[in-house]
Design an enzyme around this catalytic site. Structure first.
Site, short mmCIF file in Angstrom:
data_model
loop_
_atom_site.label_atom_id
_atom_site.label_comp_id
_atom_site.label_asym_id
_atom_site.label_seq_id
_atom_site.Cartn_x
_atom_site.Cartn_y
_atom_site.Cartn_z
CG ASP A 112 -0.38 0.04 2.52
OD1 ASP A 112 0.58 0.80 2.70
OD2 ASP A 112 -0.85 -0.67 3.43
CB ILE A 113 -0.03 4.81 -0.62
CG1 ILE A 113 0.71 6.07 -1.06
CG2 ILE A 113 -0.89 5.06 0.62
CD1 ILE A 113 -0.21 7.19 -1.54
#
Length: 255
Positions: A112-113
């Protein structure tokens, strides 16, 4: 069906496109349903369509070249990049950050980011799909910095599996490495890799994840790669680790 008959008919279009690095077979089947793929000028409407060496396949109006040799890269994903080719919110992506001379690649799973560390990239969609399968039994290992009071007994209990908000998570190996005040570093290893699994499990232990770094994915290690750096995996290493699919095939042979 004999091998001769298979060669005459060619290869299923979803598999052919996956081996060409376009996307996973599942995504290609979705694209077929969206009428985005053509074979010899005609829209493909069923995944049980076969492709031969003389056919012309187009995706989104662009001709797709035939499958190349399988290639795999280790990439150190920095914080702040999303693992997608196009982000509707306009955020910077992993693929925007790659060198211009890179072929089109897809990721093996995602980070994820706000997560960092090892991300595998490949030009072979079928390979990506196989490497993501939980049946491989590969450990994903992380270094995790958390804020809160670490209860080592509760960490050890994660090895039994747990259910959080109706979602069952398999065995997780978690150990305390160091502690300073309310911050601690953990080593966390798991085999399933559900969406945001580490963060959700830590939150259930009243621990806030402030940094998450993946250090290994099965036999592949982050090593000394710095954020943003990538390194191609040697063909002999791919051959030694790539799992066979259900038909006992290895897909494209790395050369």
């Amino acid at each position: 069906m004999t091998d001769e008959q298979t060669n005459e008919r060619g290869e299923r279009i979803a598999k052919w496109l996956a081996r060409s690095g376009v996307a996973s077979r599942r995504d290609i089947e979705r694209m077929i349903g969206e009428h985005r793929i053509k074979l010899n000028g005609k829209t493909v409407d069923h995944p049980a369509t076969f492709v031969t060496d003389t056919d012309v396949v187009m995706v989104n109006g662009k001709v797709v070249e035939g499958p190349e040799r399988t290639r795999l890269w280790r990439y150190h994903k920095p914080d702040g990049l999303v693992t997608t080719h196009r982000d509707p919110e306009g955020r910077p992506t992993v693929f925007d950050s790659l060198p211009e001379d890179m072929p089109r690649v897809i990721s093996v799973g995602r980070l994820d980011i706000n997560s960092e560390g090892l991300l595998l990239l490949t030009n072979d969609g079928a390979l990506a799909r196989r490497l993501e399968l939980p049946t491989n039994g590969w450990l994903r290992r992380y270094r995790v910095r958390v804020f809160g009071v670490v209860d080592e007994r509760r960490l050890a209990d994660l090895a039994k599996g747990c259910v959080i908000e109706g979602v069952r998570y398999g065995s997780i190996e978690a150990a305390l490495d160091s502690r300073k005040g309310d911050n601690a570093w953990l080593t966390v290893s798991l085999r399933e890799g559900k969406n945001r699994e580490v963060r959700r499990v830590m939150a259930a232990l009243n621990l806030h994840v402030s940094r998450l770094l993946r250090t290994s994915y099965g036999p592949f290690q982050l090593g000394e790669l710095q954020p943003g750096e990538l390194e191609e995996v040697q063909a002999r290493v791919i051959r030694s680790h790539i799992p066979r699919d259900a038909e006992g095939e290895r897909g494209r042979k790395p050369r």
